[in-house]
Design an enzyme around this catalytic site. Structure first.
Site, PDB file in Angstrom:
ATOM      1  N   ASP A  30       3.630   6.044   2.081  1.00 27.36           N
ATOM      2  CA  ASP A  30       2.316   6.598   2.374  1.00 27.36           C
ATOM      3  C   ASP A  30       1.986   7.592   1.254  1.00 27.36           C
ATOM      4  O   ASP A  30       2.880   8.034   0.518  1.00 27.36           O
ATOM      5  CB  ASP A  30       2.381   7.300   3.733  1.00 27.36           C
ATOM      6  CG  ASP A  30       1.153   8.134   4.033  1.00 27.36           C
ATOM      7  OD1 ASP A  30       0.036   7.600   3.940  1.00 27.36           O
ATOM      8  OD2 ASP A  30       1.318   9.334   4.334  1.00 27.36           O
ATOM      9  N   ASP A  32      -1.050  10.452   1.369  1.00 28.18           N
ATOM     10  CA  ASP A  32      -1.518  11.775   1.774  1.00 28.18           C
ATOM     11  C   ASP A  32      -0.476  12.474   2.649  1.00 28.18           C
ATOM     12  O   ASP A  32      -0.019  11.920   3.653  1.00 28.18           O
ATOM     13  CB  ASP A  32      -2.832  11.671   2.541  1.00 28.18           C
ATOM     14  CG  ASP A  32      -3.987  11.228   1.650  1.00 28.18           C
ATOM     15  OD1 ASP A  32      -3.725  10.687   0.558  1.00 28.18           O
ATOM     16  OD2 ASP A  32      -5.138  11.430   2.055  1.00 28.18           O
TER      17      ASP A  32
END
Length: 237
Positions: A30, A32
């Site tokens: 991922d 953020d």
């Protein structure tokens, strides 16, 4: 799964360390709050004075309190209408930083022969730059629509679909495994929010990095203090 604190701030579930990094062939991340220190949609909203409003929706989505992630993202993006692209460049230049230990861990994966994947519910403006900075092999994220140098408040459909949500993250992980000819058991997935759980469940090793409670409780390895390179205390070269 029973949890064991193998070192301060490092929790293992369902396996006995150490593991060999070279036994894996793909590391999926991922972006953020995992690879980087911020939530891009929240920072973009600050340019139109709506950071608090957008951040509240983001927090609820990451905790798994919003059932329809796609709709929550559409709501947040709609609030970005009118933001100039220059404001996103300023966020990248002035605020965005790699999280501690990220560069070290990604480089260790690459040195051990793993391919790398960035799959994000964020936006290509940022993922493309982070991908290039870390020399990541594959990336998938959302495209913000731009007209006359400003955001329209909409996203652009792509050949694979409309929005990267949890299910799209899982599909992307599995498709990348198929593309490089490995079983999902040879994949590592690293995330922090509820929308990362589908890909984390599909992978052979799931790593939560300073994650929301629901993610920490389900990940095989949870890094709760220190940098991402702490995974190398478990994953030996």
């Amino acid at each position: 799964m029973p949890a064991t604190e193998i070192a301060p701030g490092l929790i293992a579930r369902g396996f006995t360390p150490p593991l060999r990094l070279a036994d894996y062939r793909l590391a999926a991340f991922d972006m953020d709050s995992t690879l980087i220190n911020l939530e891009c949609v929240d920072e973009i909203a600050s340019a139109v004075g709506k950071k608090a409003e957008v951040a509240a929706i983001t927090e609820a989505a990451m905790r798994g309190e919003i059932a329809d992630y796609k709709e929550s993202l559409r709501q947040r993006v709609a609030l970005l209408r009118g933001v100039p692209v220059s404001a996103m460049q300023a966020i990248y230049d002035e605020r965005l930083q790699l999280n501690p230990g990220v560069a070290t861990f990604v480089a260790a994966c690459q040195a051990a022969g793993l391919k790398t994947l960035l799959v994000s519910g964020g936006f290509t403006f940022f993922t493309d730059r982070v991908r290039d900075r870390l020399k990541i092999d594959f990336a998938r994220s959302n495209v913000l629509e731009v007209e006359q140098g400003h955001l329209t408040g909409r996203m652009v459909d792509q050949p694979w679909g409309d929005i990267v949500d949890g299910e799209e993250k899982r599909r992307t992980l599995l498709a990348t495994c198929e593309q490089i000819g490995i079983p999902p058991s040879q994949a590592i997935a690293v995330g922090d929010g509820a929308n990362d759980l589908p890909m984390m469940r599909a992978a052979g090793l799931s790593i939560a990095f300073h994650a929301k409670p629901a993610v920490r409780e389900q990940a095989m390895l949870s890094i709760e203090s220190g940098g991402m390179d702490r995974a190398l205390e478990v994953l030996r070269a």
